[in-house]
Each structure stands twice: as structure tokens, then as C-alpha cells.
Design a protein around this motif. Structure first.
Motif, PDB file in Angstrom:
ATOM      1  N   LEU A 163     -13.490   3.563   3.526  1.00 45.55           N
ATOM      2  CA  LEU A 163     -14.050   2.588   3.863  1.00 45.55           C
ATOM      3  C   LEU A 163     -13.624   1.900   5.160  1.00 45.55           C
ATOM      4  O   LEU A 163     -14.412   1.526   6.123  1.00 45.55           O
ATOM      5  CB  LEU A 163     -13.777   1.308   2.782  1.00 45.55           C
ATOM      6  CG  LEU A 163     -14.141  -0.152   3.275  1.00 45.55           C
ATOM      7  CD1 LEU A 163     -15.669  -0.001   3.408  1.00 45.55           C
ATOM      8  CD2 LEU A 163     -13.794  -0.882   1.884  1.00 45.55           C
ATOM      9  N   ILE A 164     -12.434   1.845   5.372  1.00 50.56           N
ATOM     10  CA  ILE A 164     -11.795   1.126   6.595  1.00 50.56           C
ATOM     11  C   ILE A 164     -12.087   2.302   7.753  1.00 50.56           C
ATOM     12  O   ILE A 164     -12.266   1.754   8.896  1.00 50.56           O
ATOM     13  CB  ILE A 164     -10.075   1.290   6.504  1.00 50.56           C
ATOM     14  CG1 ILE A 164      -9.692   0.267   7.594  1.00 50.56           C
ATOM     15  CG2 ILE A 164      -9.254   2.538   6.505  1.00 50.56           C
ATOM     16  CD1 ILE A 164      -8.334  -0.162   7.529  1.00 50.56           C
ATOM     17  N   SER A 165     -12.091   3.475   7.649  1.00 44.77           N
ATOM     18  CA  SER A 165     -12.390   4.477   8.735  1.00 44.77           C
ATOM     19  C   SER A 165     -13.959   4.384   9.103  1.00 44.77           C
ATOM     20  O   SER A 165     -14.444   4.259  10.158  1.00 44.77           O
ATOM     21  CB  SER A 165     -12.435   6.025   8.238  1.00 44.77           C
ATOM     22  OG  SER A 165     -11.296   6.432   8.019  1.00 44.77           O
ATOM     23  N   ALA A 166     -14.709   3.950   8.126  1.00 42.69           N
ATOM     24  CA  ALA A 166     -16.296   3.634   8.323  1.00 42.69           C
ATOM     25  C   ALA A 166     -16.491   2.643   8.987  1.00 42.69           C
ATOM     26  O   ALA A 166     -17.368   2.115  10.000  1.00 42.69           O
ATOM     27  CB  ALA A 166     -17.141   3.709   7.036  1.00 42.69           C
ATOM     28  N   ASP A 197      -7.032  -1.510   4.552  1.00 39.54           N
ATOM     29  CA  ASP A 197      -6.166  -0.387   4.829  1.00 39.54           C
ATOM     30  C   ASP A 197      -5.231  -0.004   3.456  1.00 39.54           C
ATOM     31  O   ASP A 197      -4.778  -1.055   2.866  1.00 39.54           O
ATOM     32  CB  ASP A 197      -5.008  -1.026   5.612  1.00 39.54           C
ATOM     33  CG  ASP A 197      -4.142   0.438   6.016  1.00 39.54           C
ATOM     34  OD1 ASP A 197      -4.165   1.075   7.038  1.00 39.54           O
ATOM     35  OD2 ASP A 197      -2.924   0.404   5.222  1.00 39.54           O
ATOM     36  N   PRO A 198      -5.547   1.412   3.103  1.00 36.17           N
ATOM     37  CA  PRO A 198      -4.923   1.600   1.750  1.00 36.17           C
ATOM     38  C   PRO A 198      -3.511   1.028   1.408  1.00 36.17           C
ATOM     39  O   PRO A 198      -3.117   0.931   0.367  1.00 36.17           O
ATOM     40  CB  PRO A 198      -5.141   3.276   1.495  1.00 36.17           C
ATOM     41  CG  PRO A 198      -5.975   3.501   2.574  1.00 36.17           C
ATOM     42  CD  PRO A 198      -6.096   2.399   3.512  1.00 36.17           C
ATOM     43  N   GLU A 199      -2.835   1.315   2.541  1.00 37.46           N
ATOM     44  CA  GLU A 199      -1.267   1.032   2.529  1.00 37.46           C
ATOM     45  C   GLU A 199      -1.178  -0.537   2.176  1.00 37.46           C
ATOM     46  O   GLU A 199      -0.079  -0.798   1.433  1.00 37.46           O
ATOM     47  CB  GLU A 199      -0.626   1.616   3.462  1.00 37.46           C
ATOM     48  CG  GLU A 199      -0.706   3.107   3.705  1.00 37.46           C
ATOM     49  CD  GLU A 199       0.166   3.817   4.913  1.00 37.46           C
ATOM     50  OE1 GLU A 199       1.083   2.938   5.250  1.00 37.46           O
ATOM     51  OE2 GLU A 199      -0.033   4.757   5.241  1.00 37.46           O
ATOM     52  N   GLN A 200      -1.808  -1.222   2.914  1.00 38.59           N
ATOM     53  CA  GLN A 200      -1.678  -2.714   2.582  1.00 38.59           C
ATOM     54  C   GLN A 200      -2.357  -3.397   1.444  1.00 38.59           C
ATOM     55  O   GLN A 200      -1.778  -4.205   0.883  1.00 38.59           O
ATOM     56  CB  GLN A 200      -2.294  -3.576   3.899  1.00 38.59           C
ATOM     57  CG  GLN A 200      -2.302  -5.041   3.918  1.00 38.59           C
ATOM     58  CD  GLN A 200      -2.648  -5.390   4.995  1.00 38.59           C
ATOM     59  OE1 GLN A 200      -3.056  -5.096   5.943  1.00 38.59           O
ATOM     60  NE2 GLN A 200      -2.902  -7.049   5.044  1.00 38.59           N
TER      61      GLN A 200
END
Length: 565
Positions: free
Chosen positions: A513-516, A113-116
Motif C-alpha cells: 500500500l505505501i509503495s503504491a 509504513d508497516p514498521e510504524q
């Protein structure tokens, strides 16, 4: 026995009494310590022959201690006292519990997750990273390494001096690390699988660099190991293995509750150990991380085995007479948490880790499976890679309700047009002997309150409910979801990103990446015929609040309940 204690009652005690003598007669304990690879059958023999290094790892692990201490001292002298661990599955869960128990700081980055991920980039001047991967090809870990390498360079820091690697000898990561001149490469024992690696370099290096007392951890584990090779009915490893895999009929949902064990995060580590080791060939054990007040323990279904983690050397409930095997006498009724079916375990962290590894190997034999492979983990990885390469447009939502986009197979959603109706449809698909898996591909540091939906959903359905943060659960319970008993229904939660992060020399971002990963896992579950409801929060805070309200509404209306039994 040493620094580990076990007390069993009800069906757990019956399993100990009926199964352990047969294990003793088969000389399972002594054969395991002799690394007998035939213990799990012909199909498992090859894999077992190269995966039993955890049985006698102590000398090799102790040899690492001076190297780890020396590196920690050198880093601290340079003002580097913040360690970030880039790893997944066993590579991250063991150091997480070791450092939590020790009360020292370790930033565990097992997220995409980009935010984490962005949060982990703070305080670079005092930061070193440990890149931890057996194969060296884990996509999450490789992406994190690339991100930090770029971030260090952009901050004017020599990136190679801040990167430490733990990997198997001869892996692509070792070759790349040595070529790049990274600060230190630690080779792990290649004959120890990832989820059995807590007491190898994978567990010890990041934990030791963060300041944990890893020598005592090894001492406690070795003390327990001294007794586990005995072919004796008092062998607690055989007893715990019998409780896990020897009940008849099989109680295949193992519900964990921590009653003040002093081992924060231990249940997450043991969850991965059990699910990935046993969830295959359409069978296995589903670990459920709960709490002492969980609905699953208030009314124990006949396919549930409660496991209470108690403080060591303290009785967690009123004492009852014990039988010779160390199990608590008593039946299914009576007052107190553990006077019915269940098992209470206590011990130091090193002892707990080694005994649980041993017990899961025992359970594998009883279940007739190979506890050392993970045949279904690769499926979700492959699907995610395919989506990253193709970069397809997102699947259109079936409908939108407030801050939530709803997706799912038409056969699941039917005529649903609201979030409440979609949830109701998913719960209606839950088998009487099934479980609900909640999978949140979000920032577990900021959206941690979402975990609070687990218990209300368990109360609502009358069935065990697991909660996993994506993508870390893919390296844990993800194996069971695809390879275990086909009785699960799945609630996947994703969220819009307010920020994104590029990945050096890769054609995708962390957001992509997380969406995939989420879409790929949902696709594989659907291909296995598993019901999957996908919720995408267009506004994370509003979406979480809306979801919690919807679950409360369902609970108030009494929707979705299954009778126990």
C-alpha cells in the motif's frame, strides 16, 4: 480580542490597512456568520452552501461532551486507557495537537509504513481504537481498522467492544459499524469539511477519550467567535485573512515558526488547513513549517510571509507602537525578528483554531478560489488504487549509489550517476520563485531525524523547503503540489521494509500500500510536469546517513543556491 492576539508589520501591516476596510464595506464578517454561500463566487456557491456548519457548531459540539465523558469512564473501568486514532488529514491532525497541548497520550496512526503501523499494535489489552473518516472509504483508515479488528480477535478480545467510529451520517462506515455492533458510533456534522472539523466530533471524540479538556477548547473558540462576526477593522480574523491572501504582490509562501506558543503540533494542523483550502486553480498559499532559526526567516524573500506563533499574553519581541487596527507600526528594516515584514499571533488553542479557519475562508475570497473543495487530492488516491490493482513490477532504478536507488525522468537526471549529482540536478530545476518539497514515506517515529535535512536544504537553495511524511501529507500539502502554483520540485524518499503486515480481506499488504501511494503520487506529479527525484533506501539507516552526507557535501560546495528576491 478575547483569547487571540495579532501583531503585523511591513507588508503584512500594509495588507491589513489596504484590504480590511474593503472587507468591512462588503460586510464579509456578518455575511459569513449568516452562512452566505455567495461570498466565494458562483463556482463555489454549491460547495459553500453545504460546508459552513463550522461557523455555529458550538451547541452541537457541546452535546457530545457527556457522551464522550461517559464512554471514557466506561472504558477506563474496563482497564482500557490507551486510545489509538486511525484517521488521516483533518481527522488526525486536530486531535494530535489537542492532546499534545493537553499533555495526554493519543497514538495517532495516520501511516501505512508497516514498521510504524506495527508499533501501534502494542498493549492491545488496554487499547481501544477510534476509526475516524467522513466518507468511511479512506483506504488508510479502512486498512487500519481491518488490522486492529483481526489483532483484537487473535488476542482473544471482543473486537467490536474496542472500536469507536466517527463518521458522517449515512456513510458506508456508519452502516458497517452499526452492522458489526461496534462499541459506539459518533455522527459528525456533515456540513463541516474535514480540515474545518477540529471542533466537531472528529477533533473532540479521540481527544476527549484520551483525557484532554475539550470543554475549555470549545469555550475558548466560542469566545473568539463572538467577535468574528463584526464588520469592523479591529476584527482579527479579517486582519489575519488579509495578511494571508491580501499582500500585493502576493507573498504566497507562509513560513511558520513556533516561538514557544505552548501549542506543539499546531503548525502541522494549520499547514493542512491552508494548503488544502487554497492550493488550486494554479494559485494558493504554500505553508512551510520551519523554526525560529530557519534560513527562510534569516533572509526573508519577497514572496515569503513569516508567521511567528508566540506565547499568549507575552510579547515575543520588542514592542513597537501599534496602529488602530492592531498591527505593529514599522518598516522592513531594523533589529528584532519581526521588525520587517511578518505577523505574530498568539492565543489559546481553541481560539487559534477558530480564527485560522475563519482567516483561511477570508483568504479564499481574496484569492478568488473556493476554500472548501480539494479537487486534486483524489488524483493521487486514484493512481495508488490503480497500482494496487495492477501490482506492476517496480520501475527499474536509473542507477544505484550505495544504499540508495535513484529514479527520475531522463530529462531530470541527465548524465547523473551518483546521489550527489542527482540531487544537484533536482535543485538546478528549482525556479527562482519556487520551493522544494521533501516527501518521506518512512516510519516517522523511527526515522524522525530525517526532518533535519529541511533546514540545510533551505540554506542550500535559498528557497522555502517543506517536509512531509507520507502518506499523511497527501491529505494536506498534496493538494497544493498538484493544484497550486506550478513552481515546485519534489524529493521523494521511500525505504525497504524489514517487516510487512497483511490486511484482512484485502489482496495487498501495508508494504504494498505505501509503495503504491508513493509511486502513484510521483506519477501524478510527473503527469503535471513537476520534477520528481525518487530515492529508495535499500537500508534505511545507511540510506538516511548517506543522504544527509550528500546534502552536507552539496552545501560545502555551494551547489544549488538561488538568490533571494
Amino acid at each position: 480580542m478575547g483569547s487571540f492576539a495579532l501583531t503585523a508589520s511591513g507588508a503584512a501591516l500594509a495588507a491589513v490597512e489596504s484590504v480590511v476596510p474593503a472587507l468591512v464595506k462588503d460586510r464579509f464578517a456578518s455575511r459569513l456568520f449568516a452562512k452566505d454561500s455567495t461570498l466565494w463566487g458562483v463556482d463555489a456557491e454549491h460547495e459553500a452552501s453545504i460546508r459552513l456548519g463550522w461557523i455555529d457548531l458550538f451547541e452541537g459540539s457541546r452535546a457530545l461532551l457527556p457522551e464522550i465523558a461517559g464512554l471514557r469512564s466506561d472504558l477506563n473501568a474496563e482497564g482500557v486507557d490507551r486510545i489509538v486514532l486511525c484517521g488521516m488529514g483533518g481527522s488526525s491532525l486536530a486531535p494530535e495537537v489537542i492532546t499534545k497541548e493537553a499533555g495526554v497520550e493519543l497514538v495517532v496512526l495516520d501511516a501505512t509504513d508497516p514498521e510504524q503501523v506495527r508499533t501501534a499494535l502494542e498493549d492491545l489489552q488496554r487499547t481501544a481504537i477510534v476509526v475516524s473518516s467522513k466518507s468511511g472509504s479512506t483506504i488508510e483508515t479502512d486498512s487500519q481498522r481491518r488490522l486492529f479488528e483481526q489483532a483484537f480477535t487473535d488476542a482473544g478480545i471482543d473486537a467490536a467492544s474496542r472500536i469507536v467510529v466517527v463518521t458522517d451520517p449515512g456513510s458506508p462506515l456508519e452502516e458497517a459499524a452499526r452492522k458489526a455492533g461496534y462499541r459506539k458510533v459518533f455522527n459528525a456534522n456533515p456540513e463541516v469539511g474535514g480540515r474545518y472539523s477540529a471542533l466537531t466530533a472528529f477533533g473532540l471524540v479521540p481527544s476527549g477519550l484520551a483525557g484532554a479538556d475539550i470543554e475549555t477548547l470549545l469555550d475558548d473558540a466560542e469566545e473568539s467567535a463572538e467577535f468574528l462576526g463584526d464588520d469592523d477593522v479591529d476584527n482579527v480574523g479579517l486582519q489575519l485573512g488579509a495578511v494571508l491572501g491580501g499582500t500585493a504582490p502576493l507573498r504566497d509562501k507562509i513560513v511558520f515558526a513556533d516561538a514557544g506558543s505552548g501549542l506543539p503540533g499546531f503548525t502541522d494542523w494549520v499547514e493542512q488547513l491552508i494548503a488544502e483550502s487554497t492550493g488550486k486553480l494554479g494559485t494558493g498559499l504554500l505553508p512551510v513549517v520551519a523554526s525560529t532559526g530557519a534560513p527562510e526567516l534569516a533572509a526573508v524573500a519577497d514572496d515569503v510571509m513569516p508567521v511567528i506563533l508566540a506565547p499568549f499574553n507575552e510579547a515575543p519581541f520588542d514592542e513597537a507602537p501599534s496602529d488602530e487596527s492592531g498591527g505593529e507600526s514599522g518598516g522592513e528594516s531594523g533589529g528584532g525578528l519581526m521588525t520587517g515584514t511578518g505577523v505574530t499571533v498568539s492565543g489559546t488553542l481553541g481560539s487559534q483554531m477558530f480564527v485560522w479557519e475563519y482567516a483561511v475562508a477570508v483568504a479564499g475570497r481574496l484569492l478568488g478560489i473556493n476554500p472548501f473543495d480539494q479537487p486534486d487530492v483524489e488524483a493521487a488516491k486514484k493512481a495508488a488504487r490503480g497500482l494496487l490493482e495492477a501490482q506492476p513490477e517496480p520501475t527499474a532504478a536509473a542507477f544505484v549509489d550505495g544504499a540508495v536507488e535513484i529514479r527520475g525522468e531522463a530529462g531530470l537526471l541527465g548524465s547523473s550517476s551518483t546521489l550527489d549529482e542527482a540531487l544537484r540536478a533536482l535543485l538546478a530545476a528549482l525556479p527562482a520563485n519556487g520551493y522544494l518539497s521533501v516527501q518521506a514515506y518512512l516510519d516517522r517515529l523511527r526515522q524522525f531525524a530525517l526532518e533535519e535535512i529541511r533546514s540545510p536544504l533551505a540554506a542550500l537553495t535559498g528557497r522555502p523547503v517543506t517536509f512531509g511524511w507520507g502518506p499523511r501529507f497527501l491529505h494536506s500539502t498534496g493538494q497544493y503540489h498538484k493544484g497550486g502554483s506550478p513552481i515546485g520540485v519534489y524529493l521523494q524518499i521511500t525505504g525497504a521494509n524489514s517487516t510487512d503486515l497483511p490486511i484482512k480481506d484485502r489482496p495487498f499488504t501495508f508494504g504494498q500500500l505505501i509503495s503504491a501511494q508513493a509511486a502513484g503520487d510521483a506519477q501524478v506529479l510527473a503527469d503535471h510536469g513537476r520534477p520528481v527525484l525518487r530515492l529508495h533506501l535499500t537500508d534505511r539507516a545507511a540510506g538516511v546517513a548517506q543522504l544527509r552526507d550528500a546534502i552536507s557535501s552539496l552545501a560545502a560546495s555551494g551547489q544549488g543556491h538561488h538568490e533571494n528576491g
